[in-house]
Every structure is written in structure tokens, then in C-alpha cells.
Design a protein around this motif. Structure first.
Motif, PDB file in Angstrom:
ATOM      1  N   VAL A 249       4.475  -1.215   3.509  1.00 26.39           N
ATOM      2  CA  VAL A 249       4.172   0.193   3.757  1.00 26.39           C
ATOM      3  C   VAL A 249       2.903   0.612   3.016  1.00 26.39           C
ATOM      4  N   ALA A 250       1.939   1.149   3.772  1.00 21.89           N
ATOM      5  CA  ALA A 250       0.701   1.646   3.174  1.00 21.89           C
ATOM      6  C   ALA A 250       1.024   2.785   2.216  1.00 21.89           C
ATOM      7  N   CYS A 251       0.404   2.750   1.043  1.00 23.25           N
ATOM      8  CA  CYS A 251       0.768   3.677  -0.033  1.00 23.25           C
ATOM      9  C   CYS A 251      -0.267   4.765  -0.289  1.00 23.25           C
ATOM     10  N   GLY A 252      -1.118   5.048   0.705  1.00 26.53           N
ATOM     11  CA  GLY A 252      -2.028   6.179   0.587  1.00 26.53           C
ATOM     12  C   GLY A 252      -3.443   5.862   0.188  1.00 26.53           C
ATOM     13  N   PHE A 253      -3.738   4.615  -0.189  1.00 22.02           N
ATOM     14  CA  PHE A 253      -5.090   4.295  -0.643  1.00 22.02           C
ATOM     15  C   PHE A 253      -5.982   3.753   0.467  1.00 22.02           C
TER      16      PHE A 253
ATOM     17  N   GLY B  87      -1.960   5.901   5.158  1.00 21.12           N
ATOM     18  CA  GLY B  87      -0.679   6.451   4.745  1.00 21.12           C
ATOM     19  C   GLY B  87      -0.817   7.762   3.986  1.00 21.12           C
ATOM     20  N   ASP B  88       0.170   8.584   4.110  1.00 27.14           N
ATOM     21  CA  ASP B  88       0.264   9.821   3.334  1.00 27.14           C
ATOM     22  C   ASP B  88       1.736  10.046   3.017  1.00 27.14           C
ATOM     23  N   ALA B  89       2.044  11.102   2.281  1.00 22.11           N
ATOM     24  CA  ALA B  89       3.417  11.310   1.818  1.00 22.11           C
ATOM     25  C   ALA B  89       4.416  11.378   2.969  1.00 22.11           C
ATOM     26  N   ALA B  90       4.095  12.147   4.007  1.00 23.40           N
ATOM     27  CA  ALA B  90       5.025  12.301   5.130  1.00 23.40           C
ATOM     28  C   ALA B  90       5.227  10.986   5.867  1.00 23.40           C
ATOM     29  N   THR B  91       4.148  10.230   6.031  1.00 24.05           N
ATOM     30  CA  THR B  91       4.235   8.944   6.723  1.00 24.05           C
ATOM     31  C   THR B  91       5.061   7.951   5.911  1.00 24.05           C
ATOM     32  N   MET B  92       4.811   7.889   4.612  1.00 24.59           N
ATOM     33  CA  MET B  92       5.568   6.986   3.750  1.00 24.59           C
ATOM     34  C   MET B  92       7.066   7.298   3.799  1.00 24.59           C
TER      35      MET B  92
ATOM     36  N   GLU C  51      17.358   2.783   7.651  1.00 28.99           N
ATOM     37  CA  GLU C  51      18.315   2.901   8.750  1.00 28.99           C
ATOM     38  C   GLU C  51      18.543   1.557   9.440  1.00 28.99           C
ATOM     39  N   ARG C  52      17.488   0.755   9.521  1.00 24.60           N
ATOM     40  CA  ARG C  52      17.557  -0.492  10.288  1.00 24.60           C
ATOM     41  C   ARG C  52      17.734  -1.735   9.414  1.00 24.60           C
ATOM     42  N   GLY C  53      17.894  -1.531   8.122  1.00 24.28           N
ATOM     43  CA  GLY C  53      18.119  -2.661   7.234  1.00 24.28           C
ATOM     44  C   GLY C  53      16.895  -3.515   6.997  1.00 24.28           C
ATOM     45  N   VAL C  54      15.707  -2.923   7.152  1.00 24.49           N
ATOM     46  CA  VAL C  54      14.453  -3.645   6.923  1.00 24.49           C
ATOM     47  C   VAL C  54      14.018  -3.447   5.472  1.00 24.49           C
ATOM     48  N   THR C  55      13.628  -4.525   4.817  1.00 28.42           N
ATOM     49  CA  THR C  55      13.205  -4.474   3.425  1.00 28.42           C
ATOM     50  C   THR C  55      11.878  -3.733   3.284  1.00 28.42           C
ATOM     51  N   VAL C  56      11.781  -2.880   2.271  1.00 29.79           N
ATOM     52  CA  VAL C  56      10.574  -2.076   2.039  1.00 29.79           C
ATOM     53  C   VAL C  56       9.705  -2.720   0.963  1.00 29.79           C
ATOM     54  N   GLY C  57       8.425  -2.907   1.274  1.00 33.68           N
ATOM     55  CA  GLY C  57       7.475  -3.434   0.304  1.00 33.68           C
ATOM     56  C   GLY C  57       6.279  -2.502   0.190  1.00 33.68           C
ATOM     57  N   ALA C  58       5.649  -2.494  -0.964  1.00 33.81           N
ATOM     58  CA  ALA C  58       4.468  -1.654  -1.190  1.00 33.81           C
ATOM     59  C   ALA C  58       3.211  -2.434  -0.860  1.00 33.81           C
ATOM     60  N   GLN C  59       2.428  -1.939   0.089  1.00 29.07           N
ATOM     61  CA  GLN C  59       1.141  -2.564   0.390  1.00 29.07           C
ATOM     62  C   GLN C  59       0.059  -1.798  -0.347  1.00 29.07           C
ATOM     63  N   VAL C  60      -0.420  -2.380  -1.444  1.00 24.03           N
ATOM     64  CA  VAL C  60      -1.370  -1.713  -2.327  1.00 24.03           C
ATOM     65  C   VAL C  60      -2.798  -2.112  -1.964  1.00 24.03           C
ATOM     66  N   SER C  61      -3.733  -1.228  -2.262  1.00 23.86           N
ATOM     67  CA  SER C  61      -5.100  -1.428  -1.789  1.00 23.86           C
ATOM     68  C   SER C  61      -6.101  -0.827  -2.764  1.00 23.86           C
ATOM     69  N   TYR C  62      -7.361  -1.198  -2.558  1.00 21.70           N
ATOM     70  CA  TYR C  62      -8.430  -0.441  -3.190  1.00 21.70           C
ATOM     71  C   TYR C  62      -8.393   0.982  -2.629  1.00 21.70           C
ATOM     72  N   ARG C  63      -8.923   1.942  -3.394  1.00 17.60           N
ATOM     73  CA  ARG C  63      -8.970   3.333  -2.926  1.00 17.60           C
ATOM     74  C   ARG C  63     -10.110   3.447  -1.904  1.00 17.60           C
ATOM     75  N   ASP C  64      -9.779   3.298  -0.623  1.00 18.54           N
ATOM     76  CA  ASP C  64     -10.810   3.217   0.417  1.00 18.54           C
ATOM     77  C   ASP C  64     -10.264   3.672   1.770  1.00 18.54           C
ATOM     78  N   LEU C  65      -9.942   4.955   1.894  1.00 18.20           N
ATOM     79  CA  LEU C  65      -9.440   5.480   3.156  1.00 18.20           C
ATOM     80  C   LEU C  65     -10.475   5.348   4.271  1.00 18.20           C
ATOM     81  N   ALA C  66     -11.743   5.635   3.954  1.00 16.61           N
ATOM     82  CA  ALA C  66     -12.781   5.610   4.990  1.00 16.61           C
ATOM     83  C   ALA C  66     -12.988   4.211   5.549  1.00 16.61           C
ATOM     84  N   GLY C  67     -12.830   3.203   4.722  1.00 13.27           N
ATOM     85  CA  GLY C  67     -13.052   1.826   5.162  1.00 13.27           C
ATOM     86  C   GLY C  67     -11.779   1.060   5.445  1.00 13.27           C
ATOM     87  N   PHE C  68     -10.633   1.762   5.468  1.00 11.20           N
ATOM     88  CA  PHE C  68      -9.340   1.148   5.732  1.00 11.20           C
ATOM     89  C   PHE C  68      -9.024   0.019   4.739  1.00 11.20           C
ATOM     90  N   GLY C  69      -9.602   0.129   3.543  1.00 18.05           N
ATOM     91  CA  GLY C  69      -9.309  -0.860   2.514  1.00 18.05           C
ATOM     92  C   GLY C  69      -9.907  -2.222   2.753  1.00 18.05           C
TER      93      GLY C  69
END
Length: 252
Positions: free
Chosen positions: A34-38, A41-46, A55-73
Motif C-alpha cells: 500500500v502506497a503510504c503518501g510519498f 496515496g493519501d489518507a482516505a485511499t490508505m 475484509e478479503r484476508g489480504v496481508t497489508v504491507g507498507a510500500q515506502v518511497s522517496y518523497r516524490d509525488l510529482a515523479g511517482f517515486g
């Protein structure tokens, strides 16, 4: 029976803009990066993705990135190690709030884009990512490229290191990913992607960009959510894996 996890990059939207079909992909994959906003992603999306995953039993992982919204990381950046460690911990912490609210938890961490590629060889940046993970939760598994400095340092820090592979990305003879800017970096033929998925799961091998057969042993297989036709392709991959006697299950 051979087993492999299917992970996908999800929550890659911002505001009214959405890139990935999160709801449909969550009916196929076993782990959600899951994209974490960098990079996206944003709060509502997360929150929405965590609710759906739980709900579906899917494991949640944090996808961390450089702070680069304009360049999609995906743009190379030089971030001081201390700052990067803090930003990695910050992203994990933000996602953890929504995961716990959904009755789940952040179960692993995976770098995204330019950061993912950087920590394959860059010890300083890889160390910063590991420090950030430890700040957030010193028990979290780290998902990354086999043989990368990131996974080596994860093991040294006492974190579970989980190697992953990419069926839709071209490999160099050294087992690294061909940079996206080069011709053929992304495997576009759906049947080729499906065949590569089975080969990775069954034999731990794949054909590199040069045509040489290389070893790519992985516990998780990434299916990119922003690929055209991603949902149908993911379904085909899962069906073919099952037909080949491969059990699909989350690693975390």
C-alpha cells in the motif's frame, strides 16, 4: 507443494485520481503493497485499501518511497540517511493507523521505485531504510530483490528478509532489473508474463534480457497494478500457478 505469494502495488492514487483497480486486484493477490503518501496515496485511499484488504484476508504491507509525488517515486534522489530513516518510519506509522482500524496490521515493508533500485547496491541508503523499519517495528519482514544490500542488511539487523521476483520486468544477467527507460524493460506479452511466473515459482529461474537463463529464487511474486489489463493478467497468473501445482499464499 511449492508455494509463492502474489503481491501488488495498491492505493496508487491521490485525491480523485486513481491508477490501480484496488478492489479487483484484492480479489486475486495475497499481499498488498500500500502506497503510504510519498509517491502516491493519501489518507482516505490508505484507509479504503486497508479496509478492503482486511475484509478479503489480504496481508497489508507498507510500500515506502522517496518523497516524490510529482515523479511517482521513480526519480533518483539523494536523501540524508537520518532523514530517510525517519521518513520510512513515518510512512509505516501512517499506514499502521489505518491497518489497525481495519482489524489488521502492517505485516511487512517494501521500498518503491527509485528507492527500491537504489537499495540493491547502495549500502548507506539500504541501511537507512532498515533503520526506519526498526524504528517503526523491529519485527517487520522486508521485501526486496534477491542478493540486494537491503536484504543483506535486514538479516544483519535481525529482520526477516523476503526475496521477490517480477514476472513483467526484464532482468540483467546479474539478476537486477533492467532500468525502465531502456527498451524491453517491461515485458508486455501477457502469455510471456504468465509463463515467467510459473517458471519463477517452480524452478526459481527466468530468462534474462540477453536470453541467458538466470536464477531468481523468490518467496513473493510482484504483479504491477498499473500495467494495462492488470486485473485479468493477475487472474491468469494465479490460475496458471494453481494448474502447475503451485500453492498461492501470503508469506507474512
Amino acid at each position: 507443494m511449492t508455494a509463492i505469494d502474489l503481491n501488488a502495488d495498491l492505493g496508487e492514487g491521490f485525491g480523485r485520481w486513481r491508477l490501480t483497480d484496488d478492489e479487483q486486484l484484492l480479489s486475486v493477490v495475497t499481499s498488498a503493497n500500500v502506497a503510504c503518501g510519498f509517491h502516491a496515496g493519501d489518507a482516505a485511499t490508505m484507509r479504503r485499501v486497508c479496509d478492503l484488504a482486511a475484509e478479503r484476508g489480504v496481508t497489508v504491507g507498507a510500500q515506502v518511497s522517496y518523497r516524490d509525488l510529482a515523479g511517482f517515486g521513480r526519480r533518483p534522489m539523494d536523501v540524508p540517511p537520518g532523514e530517510l530513516a525517519a521518513e520510512v518510519a513515518y510512512q509505516i506509522g501512517a499506514l499502521e493507523v489505518f491497518a489497525r482500524a481495519a482489524g489488521a496490521r502492517v505485516a511487512y515493508v517494501k521500498p518503491h521505485g527509485a528507492l527500491y533500485n537504489r537499495v540493491v547496491r547502495d549500502e548507506e541508503q539500504a541501511g537507512a531504510v532498515i533503520e526506519g523499519v526498526r524504528l517503526a517495528d523491529a519485527s517487520l519482514p522486508v521485501l526486496g530483490l534477491p542478493g540486494s544490500r537491503l536484504l543483506e542488511l535486514a538479516v544483519k539487523a535481525g529482520l526477516p528478509a523476503v526475496p521477490e521476483a517480477f514476472a513483467d520486468r526484464a532482468y540483467t544477467d546479474a539478476g537486477t532489473l533492467v532500468p525502465r527507460g531502456r527498451d524491453g524493460a517491461v515485458v508486455a506479452d501477457p502469455e510471456a508474463v504468465v509463463e515467467r511466473s510459473v517458471s519463477i515459482a517452480r524452478s526459481g529461474t527466468v530468462t534474462a534480457h540477453s536470453g541467458v537463463r538466470i536464477q531468481v529464487r523468490a518467496r513473493s511474486l510482484c504483479l504491477h497494478g498499473d500495467t494495462p489489463g492488470a486485473v485479468e493478467l493477475a487472474r491468469r497468473v494465479r490460475e496458471r500457478l494453481a494448474a502447475a501445482g503451485v500453492r498461492v499464499a501470503a508469506f507474512a
